[in-house]
Motif scaffolding. Sequence first.
Motif, PDB file in Angstrom:
ATOM      1  N   ASN A 136       0.725  -1.050  -0.122  1.00  0.00           N
ATOM      2  CA  ASN A 136       0.069  -0.046  -0.110  1.00  0.00           C
ATOM      3  C   ASN A 136       0.852   1.257  -0.040  1.00  0.00           C
ATOM      4  OD1 ASN A 136      -1.676   2.204   1.654  1.00  0.00           O
ATOM      5  ND2 ASN A 136      -3.079   0.685   0.890  1.00  0.00           N
ATOM      6  N   VAL A 137       0.790   2.289  -1.221  1.00  0.00           N
ATOM      7  CA  VAL A 137       1.655   3.079  -1.229  1.00  0.00           C
ATOM      8  C   VAL A 137       1.305   4.177  -0.098  1.00  0.00           C
ATOM      9  CG1 VAL A 137       2.410   5.098  -2.833  1.00  0.00           C
ATOM     10  CG2 VAL A 137       1.576   2.796  -3.729  1.00  0.00           C
ATOM     11  N   LEU A 138      -0.032   4.289   0.280  1.00  0.00           N
ATOM     12  CA  LEU A 138      -0.268   5.543   1.350  1.00  0.00           C
ATOM     13  C   LEU A 138       0.343   5.153   2.558  1.00  0.00           C
ATOM     14  CD1 LEU A 138      -3.770   6.351   0.425  1.00  0.00           C
ATOM     15  CD2 LEU A 138      -1.917   7.776  -0.391  1.00  0.00           C
ATOM     16  N   GLU A 139       0.585   3.986   3.047  1.00  0.00           N
ATOM     17  CA  GLU A 139       0.766   3.358   4.207  1.00  0.00           C
ATOM     18  C   GLU A 139       2.355   3.144   4.205  1.00  0.00           C
ATOM     19  OE1 GLU A 139       0.004   0.149   7.885  1.00  0.00           O
ATOM     20  OE2 GLU A 139      -0.488  -0.409   5.658  1.00  0.00           O
ATOM     21  N   GLN A 140       2.939   3.090   3.070  1.00  0.00           N
ATOM     22  CA  GLN A 140       4.491   3.210   2.907  1.00  0.00           C
ATOM     23  C   GLN A 140       4.945   4.747   3.472  1.00  0.00           C
ATOM     24  OE1 GLN A 140       5.460   2.085  -0.975  1.00  0.00           O
ATOM     25  NE2 GLN A 140       5.082  -0.352  -0.601  1.00  0.00           N
ATOM     26  N   ASN A 141       4.234   5.836   2.989  1.00  0.00           N
ATOM     27  CA  ASN A 141       4.521   6.968   3.061  1.00  0.00           C
ATOM     28  C   ASN A 141       3.894   7.888   4.366  1.00  0.00           C
ATOM     29  OD1 ASN A 141       6.557   6.913   0.852  1.00  0.00           O
ATOM     30  ND2 ASN A 141       4.594   7.102  -0.626  1.00  0.00           N
ATOM     31  N   LYS A 142       3.189   7.099   5.061  1.00  0.00           N
ATOM     32  CA  LYS A 142       2.576   7.553   6.115  1.00  0.00           C
ATOM     33  C   LYS A 142       3.154   8.584   7.328  1.00  0.00           C
ATOM     34  CE  LYS A 142       2.099   3.878   9.581  1.00  0.00           C
ATOM     35  NZ  LYS A 142       1.279   2.934  10.376  1.00  0.00           N
ATOM     36  N   VAL A 143       4.602   8.062   7.322  1.00  0.00           N
ATOM     37  CA  VAL A 143       5.263   8.848   8.086  1.00  0.00           C
ATOM     38  C   VAL A 143       5.265  10.425   7.804  1.00  0.00           C
ATOM     39  CG1 VAL A 143       7.556   8.527   6.826  1.00  0.00           C
ATOM     40  CG2 VAL A 143       7.603   9.177   9.248  1.00  0.00           C
ATOM     41  N   ASP A 144       5.020  10.696   6.619  1.00  0.00           N
ATOM     42  CA  ASP A 144       4.870  12.226   5.937  1.00  0.00           C
ATOM     43  C   ASP A 144       3.493  12.765   6.321  1.00  0.00           C
ATOM     44  OD1 ASP A 144       7.701  11.818   5.077  1.00  0.00           O
ATOM     45  OD2 ASP A 144       6.845  11.003   3.106  1.00  0.00           O
ATOM     46  N   LEU A 145       2.762  11.987   6.800  1.00  0.00           N
ATOM     47  CA  LEU A 145       1.516  12.777   7.273  1.00  0.00           C
ATOM     48  C   LEU A 145       1.468  13.687   8.308  1.00  0.00           C
ATOM     49  CD1 LEU A 145      -0.954   9.618   6.330  1.00  0.00           C
ATOM     50  CD2 LEU A 145      -0.877  11.837   5.135  1.00  0.00           C
ATOM     51  N   PRO A 146       0.760  14.817   8.293  1.00  0.00           N
ATOM     52  CA  PRO A 146       0.878  15.671   9.704  1.00  0.00           C
ATOM     53  C   PRO A 146       0.202  14.804  10.888  1.00  0.00           C
ATOM     54  CG  PRO A 146      -0.688  16.223   8.021  1.00  0.00           C
ATOM     55  CD  PRO A 146      -0.117  15.250   7.192  1.00  0.00           C
TER      56      PRO A 146
END
Length: 270
Positions: free
Chosen positions: A194-204
Amino acid sequence: MCQLKIYNRRNGVFVTLLLVVVVILSACGPRSSDQSTAGEKASAKQPSTDEPMSAVVFIHGYNGSENSMATMIKRLAKKEKSFASGVTFTIEPNGSYEKKGEFVAHKKNLVNVVYADSQTEAATEGEQLATVMSALREAGIKTVDFVAHSMGGTTITYYLESQPDETKVPKVEKFVAIGTPFAWAGTAAASENNVLEQNKVDLPTNLSVYGIIGNVGDESDGTVPYADAHFAKRLFANYQEAIITGDKAAHSKLRNNDKVDEIILRFLTN
């Protein structure tokens, strides 16, 4: 302190009145330069009274149109006096946009964002959304909330993961995702794909997110399974959700559901 002499005709004498000047110092002497400087500094800090207060940005889903969110926008503006509708941004396939309508000062402006090619990949739409967000900031809007239906929610998530510069775009405070299949971002719902979960560290981490999920009786809204919408809990640190049932719990009908309106209004105004 100033002295003023008045002649009293009856007694043939002058009466001296002492006047204490409190507010208008110029009546008896020059204004203090220190006071002038302080006043000018205070005035410079005041924002323009013509600027809009803030905005709620609405984004439709895959294969949507200007009408997809327009009805909801009109209903919400009618129900909440602090809201104003009437601004639409249409984003062209090349990333440029056309704006219709004007912002209203001292109101929370409800902005309809429309993709001319509504079958564009959500990741690309997220990149293109940045141009509209910059335009909002230039208009004086410093904070926004998002309301999205279906794949519009993944578009917003891609945008958020790009870590936009908050000196150039408004700060995002709240996000309502209606029937958004967060688990569809990639080849499968599995964490490693899941692309969104891979980058969730960048979410506010200070973003408040509300998921609204339909259930027509089979653990889905007829299009998006509950598990795929509930996947948002794995992405956002501050997440809550509501399950909608009944005749208007189907995927496309969630946009025209009074219960959904109530949840959005309560979440955005509290």
